[in-house]
Each structure stands twice: as C-alpha cells, then as structure tokens.
Design a protein around this motif. Structure first.
Motif, PDB file in Angstrom:
ATOM      1  N   LEU A   1       0.864  -1.180   0.000  1.00 24.56           N
ATOM      2  CA  LEU A   1       0.000   0.000   0.000  1.00 24.56           C
ATOM      3  C   LEU A   1       0.902   1.231   0.000  1.00 24.56           C
ATOM      4  CD1 LEU A   1      -1.183  -2.304   2.159  1.00 24.56           C
ATOM      5  CD2 LEU A   1      -3.074  -0.699   2.273  1.00 24.56           C
ATOM      6  N   ASP A   2       0.718   2.114  -0.980  1.00 26.21           N
ATOM      7  CA  ASP A   2       1.567   3.315  -1.004  1.00 26.21           C
ATOM      8  C   ASP A   2       1.048   4.359  -0.017  1.00 26.21           C
ATOM      9  OD1 ASP A   2      -0.628   4.515  -2.244  1.00 26.21           O
ATOM     10  OD2 ASP A   2       0.482   5.155  -4.031  1.00 26.21           O
ATOM     11  N   GLU A   3       1.742   5.511   0.036  1.00 20.49           N
ATOM     12  CA  GLU A   3       1.399   6.530   1.042  1.00 20.49           C
ATOM     13  C   GLU A   3      -0.043   7.010   0.905  1.00 20.49           C
ATOM     14  OE1 GLU A   3       5.328   8.031  -0.864  1.00 20.49           O
ATOM     15  OE2 GLU A   3       3.765   6.561  -1.342  1.00 20.49           O
ATOM     16  N   GLN A   4      -0.465   7.256  -0.347  1.00 18.72           N
ATOM     17  CA  GLN A   4      -1.826   7.733  -0.570  1.00 18.72           C
ATOM     18  C   GLN A   4      -2.853   6.722  -0.067  1.00 18.72           C
ATOM     19  OE1 GLN A   4      -1.615  10.991  -1.218  1.00 18.72           O
ATOM     20  NE2 GLN A   4      -2.505  11.047  -3.278  1.00 18.72           N
ATOM     21  N   THR A   5      -2.585   5.457  -0.332  1.00 17.35           N
ATOM     22  CA  THR A   5      -3.504   4.422   0.141  1.00 17.35           C
ATOM     23  C   THR A   5      -3.571   4.416   1.658  1.00 17.35           C
ATOM     24  OG1 THR A   5      -2.818   3.097  -1.766  1.00 17.35           O
ATOM     25  CG2 THR A   5      -4.125   1.989  -0.076  1.00 17.35           C
ATOM     26  N   MET A   6      -2.438   4.603   2.304  1.00 16.18           N
ATOM     27  CA  MET A   6      -2.411   4.589   3.769  1.00 16.18           C
ATOM     28  C   MET A   6      -3.209   5.753   4.341  1.00 16.18           C
ATOM     29  SD  MET A   6      -1.008   1.832   4.535  1.00 16.18           S
ATOM     30  CE  MET A   6      -1.147   2.135   6.298  1.00 16.18           C
ATOM     31  N   VAL A   7      -3.175   6.918   3.678  1.00 13.81           N
ATOM     32  CA  VAL A   7      -4.008   8.041   4.125  1.00 13.81           C
ATOM     33  C   VAL A   7      -5.475   7.632   4.107  1.00 13.81           C
ATOM     34  CG1 VAL A   7      -4.828  10.352   3.521  1.00 13.81           C
ATOM     35  CG2 VAL A   7      -2.384   9.836   3.415  1.00 13.81           C
ATOM     36  N   ALA A   8      -5.911   7.045   2.988  1.00 15.30           N
ATOM     37  CA  ALA A   8      -7.320   6.671   2.833  1.00 15.30           C
ATOM     38  C   ALA A   8      -7.708   5.559   3.801  1.00 15.30           C
ATOM     39  CB  ALA A   8      -7.580   6.239   1.393  1.00 15.30           C
ATOM     40  N   VAL A   9      -6.869   4.531   3.916  1.00 19.28           N
ATOM     41  CA  VAL A   9      -7.171   3.375   4.768  1.00 19.28           C
ATOM     42  C   VAL A   9      -7.197   3.777   6.242  1.00 19.28           C
ATOM     43  CG1 VAL A   9      -6.192   1.198   5.604  1.00 19.28           C
ATOM     44  CG2 VAL A   9      -6.402   1.614   3.154  1.00 19.28           C
ATOM     45  N   ASN A  10      -6.239   4.594   6.661  1.00 19.87           N
ATOM     46  CA  ASN A  10      -6.238   5.055   8.055  1.00 19.87           C
ATOM     47  C   ASN A  10      -7.525   5.803   8.390  1.00 19.87           C
ATOM     48  OD1 ASN A  10      -3.765   4.082   8.984  1.00 19.87           O
ATOM     49  ND2 ASN A  10      -2.628   5.923   8.429  1.00 19.87           N
ATOM     50  N   ARG A  11      -7.931   6.675   7.484  1.00 18.46           N
ATOM     51  CA  ARG A  11      -9.101   7.500   7.732  1.00 18.46           C
ATOM     52  C   ARG A  11     -10.376   6.659   7.736  1.00 18.46           C
ATOM     53  NH1 ARG A  11      -9.686  12.736   4.021  1.00 18.46           N
ATOM     54  NH2 ARG A  11      -7.602  12.990   4.938  1.00 18.46           N
ATOM     55  N   PHE A  12     -10.507   5.753   6.764  1.00 14.07           N
ATOM     56  CA  PHE A  12     -11.744   4.998   6.596  1.00 14.07           C
ATOM     57  C   PHE A  12     -11.882   3.891   7.641  1.00 14.07           C
ATOM     58  CE2 PHE A  12     -14.462   1.785   4.504  1.00 14.07           C
ATOM     59  CZ  PHE A  12     -15.539   2.584   4.147  1.00 14.07           C
ATOM     60  N   SER A  13     -10.786   3.188   7.918  1.00 15.24           N
ATOM     61  CA  SER A  13     -10.837   2.041   8.840  1.00 15.24           C
ATOM     62  C   SER A  13     -10.352   2.379  10.237  1.00 15.24           C
ATOM     63  CB  SER A  13     -10.020   0.881   8.268  1.00 15.24           C
ATOM     64  OG  SER A  13     -10.582   0.413   7.064  1.00 15.24           O
ATOM     65  N   LYS A  14     -10.091   3.672  10.470  1.00 17.74           N
ATOM     66  CA  LYS A  14      -9.698   4.151  11.791  1.00 17.74           C
ATOM     67  C   LYS A  14      -8.458   3.431  12.320  1.00 17.74           C
ATOM     68  CE  LYS A  14     -14.346   5.714  13.021  1.00 17.74           C
ATOM     69  NZ  LYS A  14     -14.836   5.638  11.632  1.00 17.74           N
ATOM     70  N   LEU A  15      -7.455   3.338  11.441  1.00 22.55           N
ATOM     71  CA  LEU A  15      -6.145   2.832  11.834  1.00 22.55           C
ATOM     72  C   LEU A  15      -5.244   4.014  12.145  1.00 22.55           C
ATOM     73  CD1 LEU A  15      -5.546   0.038   9.151  1.00 22.55           C
ATOM     74  CD2 LEU A  15      -6.565  -0.193  11.427  1.00 22.55           C
ATOM     75  N   ASP A  16      -4.108   3.724  12.716  1.00 22.86           N
ATOM     76  CA  ASP A  16      -3.146   4.768  13.066  1.00 22.86           C
ATOM     77  C   ASP A  16      -1.751   4.339  12.628  1.00 22.86           C
ATOM     78  OD1 ASP A  16      -2.226   7.169  14.079  1.00 22.86           O
ATOM     79  OD2 ASP A  16      -1.880   6.346  16.094  1.00 22.86           O
ATOM     80  N   LEU A  17      -1.659   3.875  11.396  1.00 20.27           N
ATOM     81  CA  LEU A  17      -0.381   3.403  10.870  1.00 20.27           C
ATOM     82  C   LEU A  17       0.358   4.557  10.198  1.00 20.27           C
ATOM     83  CD1 LEU A  17      -1.581   0.020   9.345  1.00 20.27           C
ATOM     84  CD2 LEU A  17      -0.215   0.334  11.416  1.00 20.27           C
ATOM     85  N   PRO A  18       1.688   4.502  10.126  1.00 24.06           N
ATOM     86  CA  PRO A  18       2.451   5.577   9.484  1.00 24.06           C
ATOM     87  C   PRO A  18       2.042   5.778   8.028  1.00 24.06           C
ATOM     88  CG  PRO A  18       3.911   4.143  10.739  1.00 24.06           C
ATOM     89  CD  PRO A  18       2.572   3.476  10.727  1.00 24.06           C
TER      90      PRO A  18
END
Length: 456
Positions: free
Chosen positions: A251-268
């Motif tokens: 998952l690239d950086e952009q994906t991590m922004v979306a996934v963190n926000r949508f699934s309420k994760l707190d990954l870098p």
C-alpha cells in the motif's frame, strides 16, 4: 435487444415470479462496482437449477436474446454490463453446497455460493478455500473471471484451484469438464478454457474446488519503508528466496491516508507492507524471523507481528475495504480502477514508472497490490462527470498497459477484461486473438453470451 412479449411469456413459464422486468430490479443489475457507465438489461431472471438455466438458454438462443451472467456484481471492468440489453441471468439463488469431500480436500458448490459462505460452512471441518479477491464474490463469478487475490502468492488463483465445472452452453446443452482427480491427461483442458471466459462461452452452474487444511498458526505483520522501491524490492527478494509467504500486500502513502481515515487505523503514512504467515508455531516464528531480517536490510521499520485473530482481521478488513476508502476521499466520485501484472523482477520498475506518470494529476490516486505475484492495482478517484479527468485517467491507463506489456506482463492479473480492457487484447495477444474469436464462434455462433465482452 428488446425481449418480445412472446419470449417473455416463455421465460415466465420457466422461472415464474423469478423473472422480472421491474425497473428497480433492472437498475440493480445495470453495473458492477467499476467506473464504467451503466448498461441495464431488459429483464432479470433468477434460475434455481441447472435445468432451468438450460431451458432459459434454449429460449434465448432461439430468439437471439443476449444473456449476461451475474454473481454478486462486484466486477470492475464492466464484466456484467448489458451492452446490448437482453436478459441478465442472476445465479445468486443457486447457492447450495452440494458436497464436501474432506478426505480428498475438495468441495462441489453451486455458482451462487460466496467465498465467505463456503468458508463458514467449512469451519468445523478444519479446511478452508483460500482464494480471496477481497469482495464477498460468488464462486461462479470468481471462476468466470479467473479471480485471484491476497492469498494467491501461496495458494494460486482460481485457475489453480478449480478441478471441474458443470457448464450450460448457449444451445442449452449441459456439459461437465474435468473430474475430482488432481491431474488428467485425457483430452482438451476445457475446465481451464471456461475459467476466465467471463460468461462469453457458457454459464457455469457447478464448481468443484480444491480445499486446504487450516494452518495451525496464522500471524499477521506490518512494516513501513522509506521508499516504494525498498518495499517492493524486499518482496521480490523474499519470493526469489522461496520464503513461504501466505499474503503480502503493498500500500503506497496515498492508500495509507485513505485506509487510516476509513478504517480508523493509526499506521504511518509511508509505503507499507501487510504480511500473513501460515504454518506450525515453529515455522511461523521462523518465517517472521527471516522476513524481519530482510526488512532490516531494506531499511524498513521493525515488523509488528501478531497472532491475535482480532488484530489480524482488523488489518485485512482495512485492506479489503480499500476501494471504499478511496471513494470516501472524494464525495460523489468513482474509482477508475485497473490492474496489471508483470514478472516479479520487473515489478519495482513498473510501479516506479507508473508513479512518475501520476505526479501531476489533479485527483487522488492510489497504488496497491498483491505484489508477491507481480500484480498491482491503480485506483484513480475521478469525477465521473468531468470529461477531462476521465480522458487523463484513460491516458495513464494506456501508458500503464504499454509499459506492462513491454516488461513481459499482462493487461490484467485479476480484474478480467469485461469491455473496459478489450482494446488491450490485440496489444497483448496479436494473432492469437483470432484463435480466441474462432473459439467464441464455435461455442456461441449466435453471439448471445455476454456480447461485447472480452473480445474486441
């Protein structure tokens, strides 16, 4: 093609109230989950047996009515769009699990059985079916589109896991391909021909699948990296060394922004790899140790691993929800999604060049993939009413496929062709495309089976 009243009457005789021309029902079957425009059928039918499917196809063949198969509607390349109207045959009610042969590690199911339904049924047997495209797709649809997914690096895709099929041909004739034996040297491999044919040669009404023993221990892990190249090159090296990874997702950086926000994760917010390891407690611990060493050599953050089932499910649920996470980044958008697959040694180069194409686009873009087998996805979050955005996405898509084919890859590792990728079939297959057309004409001389799909 409009269905005449006399033909509708014959279909009602076969299906009863499971034949519908209700506008809302038709609208529900007008598109999959991709970016392509709606194309509704003229009617929808819900058969509950192979005999009914056969009778329906005999009527449609005689009248020249297009037939569009439907499973769960999760396809992304317009695979289920009724480009010429006709009858949508929704196979979701054919959802019986006919047999589980635990001693032989196989099961036979109806096409409407979903992968989650099957694995829930198998839970007490100590077995599972590993092909996991993310969506809770039907087994028939997964076979028809040669689905793959997060577990493919270890267990393979649908081609590797379908032993036999029951298929209804356009004429209404019923054939069986393959057997429950694990290998055969008897005749043409018709099973492989129908797996991935996207409903253009016949309708799959029964599937016999390989099953696997549930691993004694399952562990998940996550690590982030300073660059995309570092993450992808780690995966390439792990595969080349023969490490038995069950899943590895990029998952690239952009994906991590979306996934963190949508699934309420707190990954870098950094290029990230999700891992899963299967085996005995000792072998899983050994796999984690080996991968941790590779991560360190590629400047990655220490691997955070866990055997906790809730933690593991939370991680993979977030990965599976990535499509919806992208949609949430821009209200009223569509994800122009595509995939490509290259030899594993070319993966870093392909992703790097693709990301260079994306540096100045005006919309949100995600790169994500089952990188263990050289497959990755591009998700461009566009305004469906903005022609300029669509044209730019098309241009980027063309460049991606040109690059992929130049590197020895394929225009689709798992989405299939539908009608969204038909123009790339000539690019990829050249003169062999004529042989595919010959096969299509032989099986479906009236061109009623999912017309306009797969072949240009």
């Amino acid at each position: 093609m409009k269905i005449e009243d006399s033909v509708k009457a014959k279909l009602v005789d076969i299906l009863g109230d499971r034949f519908s021309v209700n506008p809302s029902m038709i609208q529900q079957h007008a598109r999959g989950e991709g970016h392509l425009p709606e194309a509704p059928p003229d009617a929808v039918g819900f058969p509950i047996s192979t005999a009914e499917v056969s009778a329906v196809l005999k009527v449609c063949s005689a009248a020249g009515i297009p037939v569009i198969p439907w499973g769960a509607g999760t396809s992304l390349e317009g695979n289920v769009s009724a480009l010429h109207g006709g009858l949508c045959v929704d196979l979701s009610k054919m959802n019986e699990i006919h047999a589980v042969n635990a001693a032989d590690l196989d099961a036979t199911v109806g096409p409407g059985v979903t992968r989650k339904q099957l694995n829930t049924y198998l839970r007490d047997t100590g077995l599972f079916f590993p092909v996991d495209p993310g969506a809770d797709a039907t087994i028939g649809g997964m076979a028809a589109t040669r689905a793959s997914g997060t577990n493919a690096v270890r267990y393979g895709n649908m081609k590797a896991n379908v032993l036999a099929l029951e298929v209804v041909l356009p004429s209404g004739d019923i054939i069986r391909t393959g057997s429950r034996a694990r290998k055969s040297a008897a005749g043409y491999d018709l099973t492989s021909l129908f797996v991935g044919s996207e409903g253009t040669l016949g309708l799959i009404t029964e599937v016999t699948l390989k099953l696997y023993g549930l691993p004694e221990t399952i562990a998940s892990g996550v690590s982030h990296f300073p660059t995309v190249e570092a993450a992808v090159s780690l995966v390439t090296e792990a595969v080349q060394l023969g490490m038995p990874l069950a899943r590895v997702e990029f998952l690239d950086e952009q994906t991590m922004v979306a996934v963190n926000r949508f699934s309420k994760l707190d990954l870098p917010v950094a290029p990230t790899l999700f891992f899963e390891f299967h085996g005995s407690p000792v072998s899983v611990a050994d796999q984690i140790e080996q991968v941790s060493g590779l991560i360190a050599s590629h400047s990655g953050a220490p691997l955070l691993s866990s055997t906790d089932i809730e933690e593991r499910n939370r991680l993979w649920h977030a990965r599976h929800e990535a499509h919806y996470a992208l949609l949430a980044m821009r209200p009223n958008s569509r994800v122009y999604g595509t995939d490509a697959c290259v030899p594993i040694s070319k993966l870093a180069e392909c992703i790097r060049s693709t990301r260079e194409d994306l540096e100045r686009v005006p919309f949100f873009v995600s790169v994500i993939g089952h990188v263990g087998d050289g497959n990755f996805h591009l998700g461009m979050v566009i305004d469906p009413d903005d022609h300029a955005e669509f044209e730019l996405a098309e241009e980027i898509h063309d460049r991606l496929i040109e690059r992929t084919l130049r590197l020895g890859g394929t225009c689709s590792g798992e989405h299939g062709i539908g009608y969204g990728k038909t123009k790339y079939m000539q690019w990829e297959h050249g003169d062999a495309l004529g042989t595919m057309v010959t096969l299509k004409r032989a099986f479906d001389p009236g061109n009623i089976m999912n017309p306009g799909k797969l072949l240009p």
